[in-house]
Design an enzyme around this catalytic site. Structure first.
Site, PDB file in Angstrom:
ATOM      1  N   SER A 169       8.643  79.314 -48.544  1.00 14.46           N
ATOM      2  CA  SER A 169       8.650  79.161 -47.086  1.00 14.46           C
ATOM      3  C   SER A 169       9.368  80.331 -46.410  1.00 14.46           C
ATOM      4  CB  SER A 169       9.371  77.841 -46.754  1.00 14.46           C
ATOM      5  OG  SER A 169       9.571  77.702 -45.381  1.00 14.46           O
ATOM      6  N   TYR A 199      27.427  75.823 -43.168  1.00 14.60           N
ATOM      7  CA  TYR A 199      26.509  76.970 -43.258  1.00 14.60           C
ATOM      8  C   TYR A 199      27.259  78.271 -42.943  1.00 14.60           C
ATOM      9  CZ  TYR A 199      22.189  79.656 -42.377  1.00 14.60           C
ATOM     10  OH  TYR A 199      21.172  80.587 -42.396  1.00 14.60           O
ATOM     11  N   LYS A 226      27.724  81.352 -45.544  1.00 12.26           N
ATOM     12  CA  LYS A 226      27.214  82.706 -45.314  1.00 12.26           C
ATOM     13  C   LYS A 226      28.351  83.726 -45.277  1.00 12.26           C
ATOM     14  CE  LYS A 226      22.804  81.705 -45.199  1.00 12.26           C
ATOM     15  NZ  LYS A 226      21.931  82.080 -46.324  1.00 12.26           N
ATOM     16  N   THR A 234      11.247  79.469 -38.656  1.00 14.48           N
ATOM     17  CA  THR A 234      10.859  79.039 -40.006  1.00 14.48           C
ATOM     18  C   THR A 234      11.143  77.543 -40.087  1.00 14.48           C
ATOM     19  OG1 THR A 234      13.056  79.309 -40.962  1.00 14.48           O
ATOM     20  CG2 THR A 234      11.645  81.267 -40.978  1.00 14.48           C
TER      21      THR A 234
END
Ligand code: NAP
Length: 261
Positions: A21, A163, A167, A198
């Site tokens: 994806s 998240y 990162k 996305t």
């Protein structure tokens, strides 16, 4: 010297984790367009097989390999399968990622663990397993992590503490691995995307990014828009290029200027 000597990947093997994806698909297409044989890793087999067929039609060898990035044994099996079928790995792209939105005061330990496992731990485990093979063969290689602009700054748009922490970890993982593996000729770099439509960012009930989200992107991005997934490709080809022998430990933003101010 021709362009092919600098960027060409014919006869080299690349692996993309998260190739079912979004940005991972575009990374795989870019690698194949430079001539690489490509192994496509993720959990959704049909998606991988469809992409393998598309890439195979362009004349490269492409293989769909099911793997769960949170399962070390599954990754090791996948790497062994890729090397047995396609040959020694030249480039690894770690693009698997998930996000779990929730305010920090309510962010559960479960969400934290899931996000860290896919975005950060898997990137380390996969890099380590692939680098061990490269070092054992005495061959150089390229490792590219798909990080995020949230690797270097917090999100003014979404609450996603796990998240952002993951990162930030990916950015410094990139630097530490770059230092340790430079003597082996293995470069380790990251791409830090801004916002791209996305599965990660699109609201599945509408089929596009939420309108308020799009407006925030427009306001905070100097280019005034989200990225198109294929806009990641040139940075990837730069970082995986045979001639990019002196670029390591860098984190390259592909963000329409999000981090320029
Ligand atoms: N889109 C953006 O705006 C944006 C911005 C900054 C950074 N990024 C980063 O870009 C990378 C790609 O994200 P994307 O936007 O392309 O998202 P996406 O369309 O949701 O793709 C995520 C990919 O990760 C794979 N994945 C998730 N969990 C996995 C697991 N346990 N094992 C194996 N594969 C797994 C998915 O495959 P399966 O579900 O088939 O396993 C899928 O191929 C991520 O690291 C993301 O953090 C994206």
């Amino acid at each position: 010297m021709d362009l092919d000597e600098i960027f060409g990947l014919r006869g080299r093997v690349a692996v993309v984790v998260g190739a079912s994806s979004g940005l991972g698909v575009e990374c795989a297409r870019a690698l194949a367009s430079a001539g690489a044989d490509v192994a496509l890793l993720a959990r959704r087999k049909e998606r991988l097989e469809a992409l393998a067929e598309e890439l195979g039609a362009s004349g490269v060898r492409a293989r769909a390999v099911m793997a769960d990035a949170t399962d070390d044994a599954s990754l090791q099996l996948a790497i062994d399968e890729v090397e047995a079928e396609l040959g020694g790995i030249w480039a690894l792209v770690n693009s698997a990622g998930i996000s779990r939105l929730s305010r920090a005061l309510k962010h559960t330990r479960e969400k934290w663990d899931q996000v860290l496992a896919v975005n950060l731990t898997a990137a380390f485990v996969m890099s380590q397993q692939v680098a061990r093979k490269m070092v054992a063969r005495g061959e150089p290689g390229r490792i590219v992590h798909v990080s995020s602009v949230l690797g270097r700054g917090a999100s003014p748009v979404h609450p996603q503490v796990g998240y952002a922490a993951a990162k930030g970890g990916v950015d410094n993982l990139t630097r530490q691995l770059a230092i340790e593996w430079a003597p082996h000729g293995i470069t380790v770099n990251a791409i830090a995307p801004g916002y791209f439509p996305t599965e990660l960012t699109v609201d599945p009930s509408v089929g596009e990014m939420d309108a308020d989200f799009v407006e925030s992107i427009r306001r905070l991005t100097p280019m005034g828009r989200a990225g198109e997934p294929a806009e990641i490709q040139s940075a990837l080809l730069y970082l995986t290029a045979p001639r990019s022998t002196y670029v390591t430990g860098s984190v390259i933003p592909v963000d329409g200027g999000w981090t320029a101010w």
